[in-house]
Design a protein around this motif. Structure first.
Motif, mmCIF file in Angstrom:
data_model
loop_
_atom_site.group_PDB
_atom_site.id
_atom_site.type_symbol
_atom_site.label_atom_id
_atom_site.label_comp_id
_atom_site.label_asym_id
_atom_site.label_seq_id
_atom_site.Cartn_x
_atom_site.Cartn_y
_atom_site.Cartn_z
ATOM 1 N N ARG A 118 0.814 -1.213 0.000
ATOM 2 C CA ARG A 118 0.000 0.000 0.000
ATOM 3 C C ARG A 118 0.856 1.276 0.000
ATOM 4 N NH1 ARG A 118 -3.320 -1.576 3.458
ATOM 5 N NH2 ARG A 118 -5.099 -1.725 2.079
ATOM 6 N N ARG A 142 1.101 3.970 -3.097
ATOM 7 C CA ARG A 142 0.641 5.356 -2.917
ATOM 8 C C ARG A 142 1.752 6.358 -3.218
ATOM 9 N NH1 ARG A 142 -3.014 5.809 2.566
ATOM 10 N NH2 ARG A 142 -4.781 4.650 1.763
ATOM 11 N N THR A 183 -6.737 5.653 -5.399
ATOM 12 C CA THR A 183 -6.222 4.893 -4.256
ATOM 13 C C THR A 183 -7.312 4.008 -3.665
ATOM 14 O OG1 THR A 183 -4.643 6.647 -3.785
ATOM 15 C CG2 THR A 183 -5.081 5.101 -2.018
ATOM 16 N N GLU A 242 -7.242 -0.120 -3.348
ATOM 17 C CA GLU A 242 -7.113 -0.698 -2.009
ATOM 18 C C GLU A 242 -8.394 -1.380 -1.525
ATOM 19 O OE1 GLU A 242 -5.712 2.476 0.443
ATOM 20 O OE2 GLU A 242 -3.746 2.479 -0.522
#
Length: 187
Positions: free
Chosen positions: A81, A85, A174, A178
């Motif tokens: 993650r 990002r 994002t 996710e």
């Protein structure tokens, strides 16, 4: 055979990046490039056999510089993650501040001389982020990476037209990546 990078070659590439930023790929004639670089037309042909090879070199340089920015930003972060990002943010920020972004993200998709380059570059970026998507639990990270690259390029163009970051698009990108993957891939 083109000469290795040197001041003349780099000056021609710098001139092309500036022209692409103003007029796009269609305004990128050999005459315009040599005029902007303050060089004779013959100098162009010492470095590049034709316009096509020049445009390919310009496209490669743009993406190599962008990739270096992204890799520097992600550093040695483990796949997942945070790395994804940081990499996406570096990509979007880099596109906003780099000359010629519109030409190399939008116009290059329709320039037949660059289609192979665009596909190769997208595949290379997808391979970089596939481990991040695998760490997030995506069942087919390579396929998802392909789509993430397309979404990120679209967000970059929207930001370019807005001349500013689009926090809404960044957050949506994002969030989509996710999301809980537990139901993905089940037939």
């Amino acid at each position: 055979m083109p000469r290795p990078a040197e001041p003349g070659r780099n000056a021609l590439l710098d001139a092309g990046a500036e022209i692409a930023g103003r007029t796009g790929l269609r305004g990128l004639s050999v005459n315009a490039v040599v005029a902007a670089a303050g060089m004779a037309k013959g100098t162009f042909y010492h470095h590049f056999p034709d316009r096509r090879s020049y445009v390919v070199a310009l496209h490669r340089r743009y993406h190599e510089e962008l990739a270096a920015t992204i890799l520097a930003a992600v550093g040695d972060r483990a796949p997942g993650r945070d790395r994804l990002r940081v990499g996406l943010t570096a990509y979007l920020d880099g596109c906003l501040r780099t000359r010629g972004t519109k030409a190399f993200l939008a116009q290059s998709r329709t320039d037949t001389d660059l289609l192979d380059e665009v596909n190769a570059r997208n595949l290379a970026f997808a391979q970089v982020i596939a481990p991040d998507l695998a760490a997030l639990g995506w069942p087919d990270p390579a396929a998802v990476a392909h789509l993430v690259i397309a979404m990120a390029a679209e967000a970059a163009l929207a930001e370019l037209y807005a001349a500013a970051p689009r926090p809404d698009l960044r957050a949506a990108l994002t969030a989509l990546i996710e999301r809980d993957q537990s139901g993905c891939g089940a037939g």
